[in-house]
Design a protein around this motif. Sequence first.
Motif, PDB file in Angstrom:
ATOM      1  N   UNK A 173      42.814  -7.363 -28.443  1.00 26.55           N
ATOM      2  CA  UNK A 173      41.579  -7.875 -28.543  1.00 26.55           C
ATOM      3  C   UNK A 173      41.612  -8.764 -29.429  1.00 26.55           C
ATOM      4  N   UNK A 174      42.762  -8.992 -30.377  1.00 29.40           N
ATOM      5  CA  UNK A 174      42.898  -9.989 -31.450  1.00 29.40           C
ATOM      6  C   UNK A 174      43.141 -11.578 -30.503  1.00 29.40           C
ATOM      7  N   UNK A 175      43.535 -11.491 -29.380  1.00 28.55           N
ATOM      8  CA  UNK A 175      43.764 -12.454 -28.594  1.00 28.55           C
ATOM      9  C   UNK A 175      42.644 -12.966 -27.809  1.00 28.55           C
ATOM     10  N   UNK A 176      41.454 -12.256 -27.796  1.00 29.01           N
ATOM     11  CA  UNK A 176      40.523 -12.254 -26.915  1.00 29.01           C
ATOM     12  C   UNK A 176      39.846 -14.034 -26.668  1.00 29.01           C
ATOM     13  N   UNK A 177      39.919 -14.684 -27.946  1.00 24.12           N
ATOM     14  CA  UNK A 177      39.312 -15.895 -27.777  1.00 24.12           C
ATOM     15  C   UNK A 177      40.413 -16.919 -26.852  1.00 24.12           C
ATOM     16  N   UNK A 178      41.775 -16.419 -27.044  1.00 29.14           N
ATOM     17  CA  UNK A 178      42.586 -17.033 -26.254  1.00 29.14           C
ATOM     18  C   UNK A 178      42.489 -16.895 -24.642  1.00 29.14           C
ATOM     19  N   UNK A 179      42.413 -15.531 -24.451  1.00 31.29           N
ATOM     20  CA  UNK A 179      41.965 -15.210 -23.047  1.00 31.29           C
ATOM     21  C   UNK A 179      40.893 -15.716 -22.512  1.00 31.29           C
ATOM     22  N   UNK A 180      39.702 -15.908 -23.101  1.00 29.55           N
ATOM     23  CA  UNK A 180      38.517 -16.433 -22.456  1.00 29.55           C
ATOM     24  C   UNK A 180      38.870 -17.965 -22.367  1.00 29.55           C
ATOM     25  N   UNK A 181      39.804 -18.543 -23.182  1.00 26.95           N
ATOM     26  CA  UNK A 181      40.062 -19.951 -22.861  1.00 26.95           C
ATOM     27  C   UNK A 181      41.047 -20.073 -21.513  1.00 26.95           C
ATOM     28  N   UNK A 182      41.803 -18.990 -21.333  1.00 30.03           N
ATOM     29  CA  UNK A 182      42.676 -19.017 -20.175  1.00 30.03           C
ATOM     30  C   UNK A 182      41.600 -18.856 -18.955  1.00 30.03           C
ATOM     31  N   UNK A 183      40.478 -17.883 -19.043  1.00 31.31           N
ATOM     32  CA  UNK A 183      39.526 -17.602 -17.914  1.00 31.31           C
ATOM     33  C   UNK A 183      39.026 -19.094 -17.557  1.00 31.31           C
ATOM     34  N   UNK A 184      38.458 -19.811 -18.574  1.00 34.92           N
ATOM     35  CA  UNK A 184      37.593 -21.015 -18.450  1.00 34.92           C
ATOM     36  C   UNK A 184      38.738 -22.005 -17.819  1.00 34.92           C
ATOM     37  N   UNK A 185      39.823 -21.920 -18.203  1.00 34.91           N
ATOM     38  CA  UNK A 185      40.864 -23.095 -17.704  1.00 34.91           C
ATOM     39  C   UNK A 185      41.078 -22.575 -16.106  1.00 34.91           C
ATOM     40  N   UNK A 186      41.086 -21.325 -15.767  1.00 28.93           N
ATOM     41  CA  UNK A 186      41.575 -20.906 -14.384  1.00 28.93           C
ATOM     42  C   UNK A 186      40.149 -21.442 -13.645  1.00 28.93           C
ATOM     43  N   UNK A 187      39.134 -20.985 -14.036  1.00 26.22           N
ATOM     44  CA  UNK A 187      37.805 -21.401 -13.273  1.00 26.22           C
ATOM     45  C   UNK A 187      37.793 -22.816 -13.185  1.00 26.22           C
ATOM     46  N   UNK A 188      38.108 -23.736 -14.157  1.00 31.59           N
ATOM     47  CA  UNK A 188      37.937 -25.322 -13.950  1.00 31.59           C
ATOM     48  C   UNK A 188      38.779 -25.767 -12.953  1.00 31.59           C
ATOM     49  N   UNK A 189      40.125 -25.306 -12.988  1.00 26.96           N
ATOM     50  CA  UNK A 189      41.200 -25.607 -12.172  1.00 26.96           C
ATOM     51  C   UNK A 189      41.000 -25.317 -10.614  1.00 26.96           C
ATOM     52  N   UNK A 190      40.646 -23.952 -10.522  1.00 24.92           N
ATOM     53  CA  UNK A 190      40.424 -23.702  -9.291  1.00 24.92           C
ATOM     54  C   UNK A 190      39.005 -24.265  -8.461  1.00 24.92           C
ATOM     55  N   UNK A 191      38.093 -24.434  -9.388  1.00 26.70           N
ATOM     56  CA  UNK A 191      36.984 -24.872  -8.826  1.00 26.70           C
ATOM     57  C   UNK A 191      37.289 -26.510  -8.229  1.00 26.70           C
ATOM     58  N   UNK A 192      37.986 -27.207  -9.107  1.00 29.27           N
ATOM     59  CA  UNK A 192      38.547 -28.598  -8.551  1.00 29.27           C
ATOM     60  C   UNK A 192      39.134 -28.486  -7.409  1.00 29.27           C
ATOM     61  N   UNK A 193      40.214 -27.620  -7.251  1.00 29.55           N
ATOM     62  CA  UNK A 193      40.863 -27.352  -5.883  1.00 29.55           C
ATOM     63  C   UNK A 193      40.211 -27.005  -4.755  1.00 29.55           C
ATOM     64  N   UNK A 194      39.322 -25.956  -4.975  1.00 28.46           N
ATOM     65  CA  UNK A 194      38.469 -25.532  -3.847  1.00 28.46           C
ATOM     66  C   UNK A 194      37.448 -26.452  -3.210  1.00 28.46           C
ATOM     67  N   UNK A 195      36.760 -27.168  -4.302  1.00 26.44           N
ATOM     68  CA  UNK A 195      36.022 -28.194  -3.830  1.00 26.44           C
ATOM     69  C   UNK A 195      36.536 -29.310  -3.123  1.00 26.44           C
ATOM     70  N   UNK A 196      37.796 -29.383  -3.130  1.00 27.17           N
ATOM     71  CA  UNK A 196      38.221 -30.410  -2.498  1.00 27.17           C
ATOM     72  C   UNK A 196      38.897 -30.164  -1.155  1.00 27.17           C
ATOM     73  N   UNK A 197      39.573 -28.838  -1.220  1.00 25.68           N
ATOM     74  CA  UNK A 197      40.358 -28.663   0.138  1.00 25.68           C
ATOM     75  C   UNK A 197      39.303 -28.072   1.204  1.00 25.68           C
TER      76      UNK A 197
END
Length: 370
Positions: free
Chosen positions: A172-196
Motif C-alpha cells: 500500500x505504500x506504493x499505491x500511487x505508483x500502482x495507480x500510475x501503472x493502471x492509468x498507463x495501461x488504460x492509455x496504451x490499450x485504449x490507443x491500440x484497441x481504437x486503432x485495430x
Amino acid sequence: MFKTGETILEIDLEALAHNYHHLRSRAAANVKFMAVVKAYAYGNEASTLAKKLSSLGVDYFAVAYTDEGVALREKGIEEPILVLHPQSANFERIIDHCLEPSIYSRFVLNEFVKTATGKAQTDYPVHLKLNTGLNRLGFAEDDMEFLLDTLQQTNTIKLKGIFSHLAASEDWREREFTLKQLDRFRKMTYHLVETIKYKPLLHLCNTSGIINYPEAHFDMVRSGIGLYGFGNDPELDKQLKPIGTLKTLISQIHHLDKGETVGYNRAFKAKEKIKMATLPLGHADGINRQYGNEKAGVWVNGNYAPIIGNVCMDMLMINITGIDCEEGDEVIIFGEPQHATDFAKKGNTISYELITGISQRVKRKFINEN
C-alpha cells in the motif's frame, strides 16, 4: 509417532481448490481466470495441478517457457496456454503445440511474424506485453506506432490479449505508483484497441492485484502464488491454505558431549551434552545453507528443533535435546505448524524462492485428490 518413510512434498489438492474458489470469488463472474503454473506450479507439480484446476473451471493457463507449455499439452491440458517469456528458438514448437506467446519486444514480434508466416498461419493468437513500470519486459509507449504499423501490415497474427504486470500491488505504500501503472495501461490499450478495431482480452492483475485493485480486473485476472496458499499479506494468508507440506524423517540420532562439533567446518560446537538428529535432505533438495546454524528449525513430534551446523548437500542436522523421538519419526520442514513464509523469513528470503526451489528429486505425494 508419525512415520513418513522418506522425504516427500505432500500436496493437498483440496487446499488448491479452496484457494481457487476464494480468489475466483473476488472477481466478477464475467472475468476470466488464468492460473499461473510456471516453475512446476511454483515448485509443486504442474500437470496434476493443472488437471485439477481445469476440472474446477480455470479458463487459461500461463507458463514461463515453451517447454513448460509443451509438457502440459502432452499431459492432455486443452485450455489456452500463455507462454510469458518465449524465445525465438522455440517459436515453431509454440505453433506446433497451439501455445500463445507473449510478444514483448520488436525483435520478438518480427521473429514470430516471420516464423508464423513460414508456417502459413493466419490470425495466430498472441498476447502483447506492455511495460507500464516494472521494467522487465514489454513495449513502451513510444513503441505504439511501430506496433500498429506491424499489426496492420500482416494477417499472420492477431491479438488475443494485451497485458502488463504490476510491480507492487501488495504494498500500500506504493499505491500511487500502482495507480500510475493502471492509468498507463488504460492509455496504451485504449490507443491500440481504437486503432485495430477489435477487443482483445485485457489482463493486468496478479494475486495481490485481484484483492487490492478490483477496478483493474478488466477481462481476465492471473494468479500464481495465491493458488498455492500465499497471499503476500497476513490477512489474505488467513483465508488461503498452503497446499504443500515438506516432510522428512530422522535417519540417525547421536548423543554429543560438551565440546563436540557437528558437520562441515565444525560450524556447531556443543556447549553442553545434547541429543541431535540427522535428516535426509539438504541444499540439493532446496533447503539451503542460509537456514543452518540455528537460523531456522523444523518440527519433531510437535516440538521445535533448530538446525545446527552447516546444511549439507543431502543432509542437515537438528538439535532434539529434550524431545521424545526416535529414528524413523516424521519431521515437518514447512506446513502445519510452520508456515513456509515464516520458515523463509528465517533464511532472509521469501516464500516464492523457498517453494519453487524444492528439488525435483523430492517425491511429490498428492492427497485429497477427490
